[in-house]
Design a protein around this motif. Sequence first.
Motif, PDB file in Angstrom:
ATOM      1  N   GLU A  92      67.598 167.984  40.166  1.00  9.22           N
ATOM      2  CA  GLU A  92      68.541 166.985  40.051  1.00  9.22           C
ATOM      3  C   GLU A  92      68.473 166.061  39.648  1.00  9.22           C
ATOM      4  O   GLU A  92      69.774 164.586  39.362  1.00  9.22           O
ATOM      5  CB  GLU A  92      69.572 167.462  41.560  1.00  9.22           C
ATOM      6  CG  GLU A  92      71.324 166.472  41.202  1.00  9.22           C
ATOM      7  CD  GLU A  92      71.475 166.912  42.501  1.00  9.22           C
ATOM      8  OE1 GLU A  92      72.706 166.042  42.951  1.00  9.22           O
ATOM      9  OE2 GLU A  92      71.133 167.663  43.103  1.00  9.22           O
ATOM     10  N   ASP A 110      67.794 164.750  36.003  1.00  6.08           N
ATOM     11  CA  ASP A 110      69.024 165.117  35.243  1.00  6.08           C
ATOM     12  C   ASP A 110      70.408 163.937  35.854  1.00  6.08           C
ATOM     13  O   ASP A 110      70.534 163.358  34.311  1.00  6.08           O
ATOM     14  CB  ASP A 110      69.076 166.431  35.734  1.00  6.08           C
ATOM     15  CG  ASP A 110      69.337 168.048  34.899  1.00  6.08           C
ATOM     16  OD1 ASP A 110      68.097 167.810  34.470  1.00  6.08           O
ATOM     17  OD2 ASP A 110      69.072 169.176  35.867  1.00  6.08           O
ATOM     18  N   SER A 111      70.123 163.748  37.128  1.00 11.43           N
ATOM     19  CA  SER A 111      71.403 162.866  37.006  1.00 11.43           C
ATOM     20  C   SER A 111      71.129 161.476  37.009  1.00 11.43           C
ATOM     21  O   SER A 111      72.574 160.577  37.412  1.00 11.43           O
ATOM     22  CB  SER A 111      72.807 162.924  38.011  1.00 11.43           C
ATOM     23  OG  SER A 111      72.706 164.916  37.277  1.00 11.43           O
ATOM     24  N   THR A 116      71.576 162.117  46.471  1.00 16.31           N
ATOM     25  CA  THR A 116      71.368 162.852  44.310  1.00 16.31           C
ATOM     26  C   THR A 116      73.352 161.747  43.856  1.00 16.31           C
ATOM     27  O   THR A 116      73.913 162.017  45.131  1.00 16.31           O
ATOM     28  CB  THR A 116      71.012 164.272  44.510  1.00 16.31           C
ATOM     29  OG1 THR A 116      72.442 164.823  45.122  1.00 16.31           O
ATOM     30  CG2 THR A 116      69.564 164.132  44.810  1.00 16.31           C
ATOM     31  N   GLU A 129      64.666 172.311  42.679  1.00 23.65           N
ATOM     32  CA  GLU A 129      65.312 171.890  42.892  1.00 23.65           C
ATOM     33  C   GLU A 129      66.557 170.236  42.907  1.00 23.65           C
ATOM     34  O   GLU A 129      67.039 169.699  41.739  1.00 23.65           O
ATOM     35  CB  GLU A 129      66.658 172.873  42.662  1.00 23.65           C
ATOM     36  CG  GLU A 129      67.207 173.097  44.386  1.00 23.65           C
ATOM     37  CD  GLU A 129      66.266 173.833  44.634  1.00 23.65           C
ATOM     38  OE1 GLU A 129      66.964 173.850  45.885  1.00 23.65           O
ATOM     39  OE2 GLU A 129      65.367 174.166  44.699  1.00 23.65           O
ATOM     40  N   CYS A 130      65.911 169.972  43.841  1.00 27.42           N
ATOM     41  CA  CYS A 130      66.269 168.325  44.048  1.00 27.42           C
ATOM     42  C   CYS A 130      65.947 167.432  42.953  1.00 27.42           C
ATOM     43  O   CYS A 130      66.725 166.414  42.121  1.00 27.42           O
ATOM     44  CB  CYS A 130      66.357 168.645  45.734  1.00 27.42           C
ATOM     45  SG  CYS A 130      67.357 169.394  46.704  1.00 27.42           S
ATOM     46  N   SER A 136      75.493 164.498  43.844  1.00 23.84           N
ATOM     47  CA  SER A 136      75.826 165.716  44.342  1.00 23.84           C
ATOM     48  C   SER A 136      75.963 165.477  45.715  1.00 23.84           C
ATOM     49  O   SER A 136      77.091 166.051  46.705  1.00 23.84           O
ATOM     50  CB  SER A 136      75.198 166.803  44.363  1.00 23.84           C
ATOM     51  OG  SER A 136      74.620 167.285  44.799  1.00 23.84           O
TER      52      SER A 136
END
Length: 181
Positions: A160, A163-164, A120, A156-157, A122
Motif C-alpha cells: 500500500e 502504491d499510494s 498509509t 500488504e501494508c 487508508s
Amino acid sequence: MQIKFIKQSDFRPTGNHDLLWQYWLALYRGAGFEIPQRTALTPDKIALLIPYLTVLDMVDEDTLSILLIGNAHDQMWSRNIIADNFLDHLSGDVRQKYKDLFISLKNYLLGCITHEIVTTSSGKNLQCSGLLLPLRNAAGEPTSSVGYFQYDCPEECIQELIDSGPSGRSMEDVTFISLDN
C-alpha cells in the motif's frame, strides 16, 4: 517524543540494523576510530540492505540532499527523488524533528535509531525504525549519513505504501548513540 542517549558499547541492534551497524563499525575501525568517509561506503558489501538503504548529505540546515535511496523506498514515491531535499517530503512537526536530528548528528558526531509511525493512505499506522550513522563528505566534514529503515508490518501494508505513498508520519522516539565512548 522521547529522546535517550546511550554509549556505543550499550547499543545492541537486531536484524538488518545490526548488519548495517557491524559494517559501519568496520569502516569506523578502518578509519582509525574516526567517522568514515562517505566514499568508503561500498553498498555491494551489504547487498541485503540495499533496498532500504539511504544516503543523505546535509548541504545546510534546511537541505538534506538524497544521494542514494534503495528501490524499496524509492518505489514509495511517485517519481525518482534522488537529489531532492529530503525535508521537502516532510511537513510540520516531523520536518522540524528530522531537521533537528540531522543537525545533532552533524554537530555532536552521533548515530541514532528512530521509531516512527507512518500512516498509509487508508489510515493504517505502521511502525518504522531507522538507524542513521554519520559519514564524512569529501572535505572531511560529518555532513552525510547512511541509514536503514525497516517497517514492522505485513507485506500488504508495504505494498500500500508503494502504491499510494505515505500520507503522514510522526516521530515517536529517538535514541542517540555516542560514538566516542
